[in-house]
Design a protein around this motif. Structure first.
Motif, PDB file in Angstrom:
ATOM      1  N   PRO A  83      34.168  36.156  49.958  1.00 10.79           N
ATOM      2  CA  PRO A  83      33.972  34.683  50.228  1.00 10.79           C
ATOM      3  C   PRO A  83      35.473  34.394  50.934  1.00 10.79           C
ATOM      4  O   PRO A  83      36.335  34.697  51.239  1.00 10.79           O
ATOM      5  N   ASN A  84      35.022  32.942  51.595  1.00  4.93           N
ATOM      6  CA  ASN A  84      36.047  32.364  52.601  1.00  4.93           C
ATOM      7  C   ASN A  84      37.410  32.050  51.676  1.00  4.93           C
ATOM      8  O   ASN A  84      37.564  32.061  50.638  1.00  4.93           O
ATOM      9  N   LYS A  85      37.984  30.871  52.432  1.00  6.69           N
ATOM     10  CA  LYS A  85      39.001  30.211  51.693  1.00  6.69           C
ATOM     11  C   LYS A  85      38.587  29.405  50.610  1.00  6.69           C
ATOM     12  O   LYS A  85      37.668  28.675  50.758  1.00  6.69           O
ATOM     13  N   ALA A  86      39.289  29.287  49.232  1.00  5.93           N
ATOM     14  CA  ALA A  86      39.110  28.694  48.353  1.00  5.93           C
ATOM     15  C   ALA A  86      38.922  27.121  48.306  1.00  5.93           C
ATOM     16  O   ALA A  86      39.869  26.779  48.879  1.00  5.93           O
ATOM     17  N   LEU A  87      38.070  26.484  47.792  1.00  8.57           N
ATOM     18  CA  LEU A  87      38.164  25.146  47.902  1.00  8.57           C
ATOM     19  C   LEU A  87      39.120  24.431  46.904  1.00  8.57           C
ATOM     20  O   LEU A  87      39.631  23.310  46.954  1.00  8.57           O
ATOM     21  N   TYR A  88      39.144  25.410  45.663  1.00  8.55           N
ATOM     22  CA  TYR A  88      39.798  24.956  44.437  1.00  8.55           C
ATOM     23  C   TYR A  88      40.347  26.042  43.571  1.00  8.55           C
ATOM     24  O   TYR A  88      39.794  27.072  43.675  1.00  8.55           O
ATOM     25  N   GLN A  89      41.461  26.074  43.136  1.00  5.40           N
ATOM     26  CA  GLN A  89      42.001  26.874  42.336  1.00  5.40           C
ATOM     27  C   GLN A  89      42.541  26.288  40.978  1.00  5.40           C
ATOM     28  O   GLN A  89      43.268  25.512  41.133  1.00  5.40           O
ATOM     29  N   ALA A  90      42.098  26.897  39.864  1.00  6.15           N
ATOM     30  CA  ALA A  90      42.723  26.654  38.565  1.00  6.15           C
ATOM     31  C   ALA A  90      43.512  27.852  37.908  1.00  6.15           C
ATOM     32  O   ALA A  90      42.884  28.927  37.996  1.00  6.15           O
ATOM     33  N   LYS A  91      44.783  27.345  37.821  1.00 11.28           N
ATOM     34  CA  LYS A  91      45.780  28.599  37.203  1.00 11.28           C
ATOM     35  C   LYS A  91      46.499  27.939  35.909  1.00 11.28           C
ATOM     36  O   LYS A  91      46.674  26.775  35.754  1.00 11.28           O
TER      37      LYS A  91
END
Lengths: 95, 289
Positions: free
Chosen positions: B56-64
């Motif tokens: 996949p390309n660059k993440a739109l969103y990350q939850a950590k």
């Protein structure tokens, strides 16, 4: 101050704006969950300033637009902008 | 392909199809949300065994959670790809492809063992709450951090992050005969007639599928005395949105939720509530409504 205005203008697409009567709520777009509840409520004057900020905006033009819209003393407008613009810049441009 | 019933949440039907060769299992909290196959479904969930090789390309969103990734969202062709990780080990747990045009999820998971049998548990946490969240971006729904109670005539929610007293308020009301819809997470639904309902969602524990009318929204905080401060306008809207679950990468989703939250704050009373956690808060609330 004009540099701050241009940097704010570049950040405007990163906010969803919601009008609620005379107030404007700025909702930041985020790519993570950090600080997701840091919304900013602008009063009528703040909302007007936000709407006026564009790529051609200068401090002088902003002062004139506020003077024409709100009929406030020039010295008061200058003082308010000197305080508000850096605060708005800090909110919109903070990483 | 094996039609495997339906999950019903907040009046919406999620049709289930098992594309794997393994039987499906769900966490215990689903047991009262599972239903027979419906003729009409609102969302389709197709379950597959094993992961696809993706770059996949660059993440739109990350939850950590701290440094631990919980999920990431990527653009993938004309869909959204959710990579969902085990909340403790960090191992990839689900690859979930969502096609918003057809409202269809393709959810990939690896088989696991349950009671000495190979099974597929495709909605293991935190996958399921992502389904409710995505639904909330398309329907008149807000997914909120809140406890909700119904005393027989009035439905009230108490919204805020951990530690503000959501569960305590639910316990106090339950001790006085009220039904607790849930003490942590609720879906709020605006009906076409302008009224609001609250719904629970499947949790990690078993519970009935519950709902009731919503009449009042409170934001509790610890206080030396019981107190109430009505909220309105942008301040009320900002407060509601602060405790509504958002993936803040999509302007359309934010606009959808902010438009809906605006209706909530104009159609229902909203207030900050200073709370001393005793039974007296109940009379205090009722006497101020």
């Amino acid at each position: 101050m004009n540099t701050l205005l241009q940097e704010i203008n570049q950040r405007k697409p990163h906010f969803v704006c919601k009008n609620t009567g005379h107030e404007l709520l700025l909702i930041p777009l985020k790519d993570n969950v950090a600080d997701f509840n840091q919304y900013l409520v602008l009063n009528e004057l703040g909302a007007f300033i936000w709407e006026q900020i564009n790529e051609d905006c200068s401090l002088e033009a902003l002062q004139e637009a506020i003077f024409n819209e709100f009929d406030a003393p020039s010295a008061q407008i200058e003082q308010d902008l000197a305080q508000f613009i850096p605060e708005l810049h800090q909110y919109t441009c903070a990483k | 392909m094996n039609a495997a019933g339906c999950i019903s949440v907040a009046g919406y039907h999620f049709g289930l199809t098992n594309e794997s060769t393994y039987p499906l299992v769900f966490e215990v909290g689903f047991e009262n949300f599972l239903d027979q196959p419906q003729h009409q479904t609102d969302v389709q969930l197709n379950f597959h065994e094993g992961f696809q090789d993706l770059a996949p390309n660059k993440a739109l969103y990350q939850a950590k959670n701290g440094n631990q990734l919980l999920w990431e969202i990527y653009p993938y062709q004309d869909q959204r790809l959710f990579l969902v990780y085990h909340p403790e080990t960090g191992a990839l747990q689900q690859q979930a492809f969502y096609n918003a045009d057809t409202r269809t999820w393709q959810i990939h998971a690896e088989k696991s063992t349950h009671e000495a049998e190979d099974v597929l548990n495709p909605l293991a946490y935190p996958m399921a709450p992502l389904l409710w969240y995505v639904l909330s971006t398309e329907e008149p729904l807000l997914l909120v951090h809140a406890s909700g109670v119904f005393d027989g005539t009035h439905g009230r929610i108490f919204s805020g992050f951990s530690g503000v007293g959501k569960s305590t308020m639910a316990q106090i009301w339950a001790g006085n005969g009220a039904q607790v819809i849930n003490d942590d997470r609720l879906l709020l639904k605006r009906l076409s007639n302008g009224t609001w309902q609250m719904f629970n969602t499947p949790m990690y524990y078993s519970d009935q599928n519950k709902s009731c009318a919503l009449h009042q929204v409170y934001f509790p905080f610890h206080s030396p005395t019981n107190s109430l401060e009505p909220l309105s306008g942008a301040k009320a809207l900002a407060t509601v949105l602060a405790y509504t679950i958002h993936h803040g990468y999509d302007a359309q989703h934010l606009l959808h939720h902010s438009n809906l939250a605006e209706k909530l704050v104009t159609e229902l009373p909203i207030a900050k509530l200073g709370v001393v956690p005793t039974d007296a808060i109940i009379d205090f609330i009722r006497s101020n409504e």
